[in-house]
Scaffold this motif. Sequence first.
Motif, PDB file in Angstrom:
ATOM      1  N   LYS A 113       0.833  -1.200   0.000  1.00 14.66           N
ATOM      2  CA  LYS A 113       0.000   0.000   0.000  1.00 14.66           C
ATOM      3  C   LYS A 113       0.875   1.260   0.000  1.00 14.66           C
ATOM      4  O   LYS A 113       2.026   1.240   0.416  1.00 14.66           O
ATOM      5  N   LYS A 116       3.146   4.855  -5.334  1.00 13.06           N
ATOM      6  CA  LYS A 116       2.720   5.655  -6.484  1.00 13.06           C
ATOM      7  C   LYS A 116       3.734   5.504  -7.620  1.00 13.06           C
ATOM      8  O   LYS A 116       4.935   5.333  -7.380  1.00 13.06           O
ATOM      9  N   GLU A 122      -1.719   6.127  -8.615  1.00 12.50           N
ATOM     10  CA  GLU A 122      -1.673   5.182  -7.511  1.00 12.50           C
ATOM     11  C   GLU A 122      -1.488   3.755  -8.021  1.00 12.50           C
ATOM     12  O   GLU A 122      -2.127   3.340  -8.991  1.00 12.50           O
ATOM     13  N   ASN A 124      -2.316   0.004  -7.411  1.00 18.68           N
ATOM     14  CA  ASN A 124      -3.299  -0.798  -6.696  1.00 18.68           C
ATOM     15  C   ASN A 124      -3.671  -2.005  -7.558  1.00 18.68           C
ATOM     16  O   ASN A 124      -3.058  -2.241  -8.609  1.00 18.68           O
TER      17      ASN A 124
END
Length: 561
Positions: A113, A116, A122, A124
């Motif tokens: 987590k 970037k 981001e 993910n």
Amino acid sequence: MVHSRTARRRWTAAIGLTGVAALALSACAQSERGTDSSSGSGKTGGTFTFGAAGAPKLFDPFYATDGETFRVARQMFDGLTTFKPGTAEPVGQLAEKWSSSSDGLTWTFNLRKGVKFHDGTEFNAAAVCANFERWYNQKGAGQSDAVSQYYGDNFGGFSDGAKPSLYKSCSAKDAATAEIVLTSSTSKFPDILGLPAFSMQSPDALKKYDADNVQAQGESFVFPAYATEHPTGSGPFKFSKYDKANGTVELVRNDDYWGEKAKVDKLVFKIIPDETARKQALQSGDIDGFDFPNAADWDSLKKDGFNVQIRPAFNVLYLGINQKNNPKLRDLKVRQALIYGINREQLVKSQLPEGAKVATQFIPETVGGYAKDVTEYKYDEAKAKALLAEAGASDLTLKFYWPSEVTRPYMPNPKDIFGAISADLQKLGIKIEVTTKPWNGGYLTDVDQGVPDLFLLGWTGDTGSADNWIGTFFGNPANRFNTGANTWGTDLATALKKADAEPDRDKRFKLYEDLNKKIMTEYLPAIPVSHSPPALVTKSSVKGIVPSPLTDERFYSVSVS
């Protein structure tokens, strides 16, 4: 990785390679980035300049096939997995851990987590799936072996269904959990996700710069601006510029990196194709280090105060045999004559560094599936001549290619290695038609198009899976050895696929052992020559480089005093 990947490694075999055979079944791992005690403690800041043997093809690793591109890409991109420094052991990178279903088809990745990409996008689970879907949905020129070869070698076909694909689907279970479904169990997953070709790239940047817009132009390809000017990963260095006039690639530190920050402000790759010129640049202080110094120079470089670090020999040099053009090469006796007629023992002693070994098969002994009791071919000139006579091939004429403007881990001096092999073949009465072309200036293209009868090539393993070796070489019946000219080409490819899909490690190793015996006894599609330990050299002021058996060195840990 082509075998140029190579583009396609070690000092003591005990370092980093114990247990390589078991790596493919690792079900989960924790990232060890930032915990490596060998990362160096020199001063931070400044510039590290590394002498590169050639120019990178581009900066989008998915479309790369050459080692120089991958060397740069490793510094800018992260994968879901990576390899523990100095080993072939897969560990987590952007994935903190993973697990698989009992049938090896469904893989769940728990993601790191707060990461970037360089453009602020981001990272993910949605980004993971965007990357997998990008690979799977390549169209037109993007499907060419010369463009997306690593995908083809490891995942197979694309979404158009023209060929079977290992990849089936990706779904984001939540922002930090990605689920990958495969169509078959395979020994190489998830290890292959640590290869630069399968790095995670910013979905926003890929879309903004039309990253998939690859166009064929004759026998070459034109790549979009993303691949040449805007590569966007999440790694410790960011792309700055490529100055073609001065032959330099410049990267800068990513101050927002999620892991251990790079110690130097700038990382520069200075392109110096000639090995002697690279050595002179090191001695004059123009560069801080370079890869693959000539083995004959190791001792003198050490005496001059330079740090020569030797990797274990996780590679193979082979003499490729293309059976397409000359029907006599399809006769096993002729191929056996070639291997008996080449004095590989003398070649290793005279042309390769200390620690090199004659190769008895196409994988090193540290890879699971290595056959200890494989048929060996000792040098026997008389037997070679007799086999040629039996095959009616005593007047054989062969087109033999060797590459210029290149130094590979398994092939430190192509010209001298060619000379030794060529001289041995001529002793058998074989007429040699010699051609040399630059590695990235026609040589690899001609080899892939089946122009030469004989050619020098090799491989530095990407992973510890046997499939990464003999599966890559012989898993395609229509490969550069033209095994498709024989019915056994398809048989071998089918057997290799079966071995790779076997989930039980011991059974899989036994299948590969049997295949290695068969390859060397019944097929002999090429001639394995040697395993050779490559080196890299730096100034004594350079600290923190961890030599990799995979030539997978990451320079975030490097400092220059």
